[in-house]
Design an enzyme around this catalytic site. Structure first.
Site, PDB file in Angstrom:
ATOM      1  CG  ASN A   1      43.310  33.833  32.668  1.00 23.93           C
ATOM      2  OD1 ASN A   1      42.397  33.127  33.072  1.00 23.93           O
ATOM      3  ND2 ASN A   1      43.891  33.644  31.498  1.00 23.93           N
TER       4      ASN A   1
ATOM      5  N   GLY B   1      46.212  32.489  36.674  1.00 24.26           N
ATOM      6  CA  GLY B   1      46.856  32.159  35.404  1.00 24.26           C
ATOM      7  C   GLY B   1      47.216  33.361  34.558  1.00 24.26           C
ATOM      8  CD  GLN B   2      46.768  39.514  35.114  1.00 24.58           C
ATOM      9  OE1 GLN B   2      46.266  39.403  36.230  1.00 24.58           O
ATOM     10  NE2 GLN B   2      46.839  40.655  34.463  1.00 24.58           N
TER      11      GLN B   2
ATOM     12  CG  HIS C   1      44.542  40.404  29.178  1.00 28.44           C
ATOM     13  ND1 HIS C   1      45.530  40.665  30.104  1.00 28.44           N
ATOM     14  CD2 HIS C   1      44.508  39.065  29.027  1.00 28.44           C
ATOM     15  CE1 HIS C   1      46.078  39.520  30.499  1.00 28.44           C
ATOM     16  NE2 HIS C   1      45.468  38.530  29.871  1.00 28.44           N
ATOM     17  CG  LEU C   2      37.643  41.792  29.729  1.00 29.63           C
ATOM     18  CD1 LEU C   2      38.411  43.098  29.815  1.00 29.63           C
ATOM     19  CD2 LEU C   2      36.151  42.058  29.690  1.00 29.63           C
ATOM     20  CG  HIS C   3      41.693  35.715  27.460  1.00 26.12           C
ATOM     21  ND1 HIS C   3      42.754  35.213  26.729  1.00 26.12           N
ATOM     22  CD2 HIS C   3      42.212  36.075  28.653  1.00 26.12           C
ATOM     23  CE1 HIS C   3      43.861  35.269  27.460  1.00 26.12           C
ATOM     24  NE2 HIS C   3      43.569  35.791  28.634  1.00 26.12           N
TER      25      HIS C   3
ATOM     26  CG  ASP D   1      46.055  35.272  22.660  1.00 22.00           C
ATOM     27  OD1 ASP D   1      45.733  35.604  23.826  1.00 22.00           O
ATOM     28  OD2 ASP D   1      47.101  34.649  22.394  1.00 22.00           O
TER      29      ASP D   1
END
Ligand code: AMP
Length: 118
Positions: free
Chosen positions: A91, A97-98, A104-106, A35
């Protein structure tokens, strides 16, 4: 096109190598990269190459891909040395909060996590 309509995003540009990213893993179905604004010592995003906008858009036909993304999270976390644990966040939508409308996976790790999240 609206931001969450499944149109192209910055992640599509990363997949096509149109903009740089610090890629830590890639296979035929997905990509993992650091990120750009890390919220933990390790902060990596795992994304499908297929441009699915958000988790709530997925269907039963996506079940194998969704399983693959989670197994990739595990693989990348091991690769990055997160032996003491990590957090996985998806998210989803405005209230989730996207901000980037490509699923996507944090993976967040390298420090103790707090609960509840904000
Ligand atoms: P979310 O708020 O869940 O949609 O997360 C989007 C994430 O993408 C944020 O954590 C951003 O810092 C990250 N991000 C945005 N642009 C880039 C980029 N070009 N490279 C890497 N990460 C990015």
């Amino acid at each position: 096109m609206s931001e969450n309509s499944g149109s192209d995003t910055v992640f599509g540009k990363i997949i096509r190598r149109e903009i740089p990213a610090d890629i830590v893993y890639e296979d035929n179905l997905c990509l993992a990269f650091r990120d750009v604004n890390p919220q933990a010592p390790v902060h990596v995003l795992v994304i499908p190459k297929e441009p699915i906008a958000k988790l709530s858009d997925t269907e039963s036909k996506n079940h194998a891909l969704l399983g693959h993304l989670l197994l990739t999270v595990k693989r990348v976390a091991e690769q990055l040395g997160l032996a003491n644990g990590y957090r996985v966040v998806i998210n989803t939508g405005e209230e989730g909060g996207q901000t980037v409308y490509h699923l996507h996976l944090h993976i967040l790790g390298g420090r103790p996590m707090q609960w509840p999240p904000g």
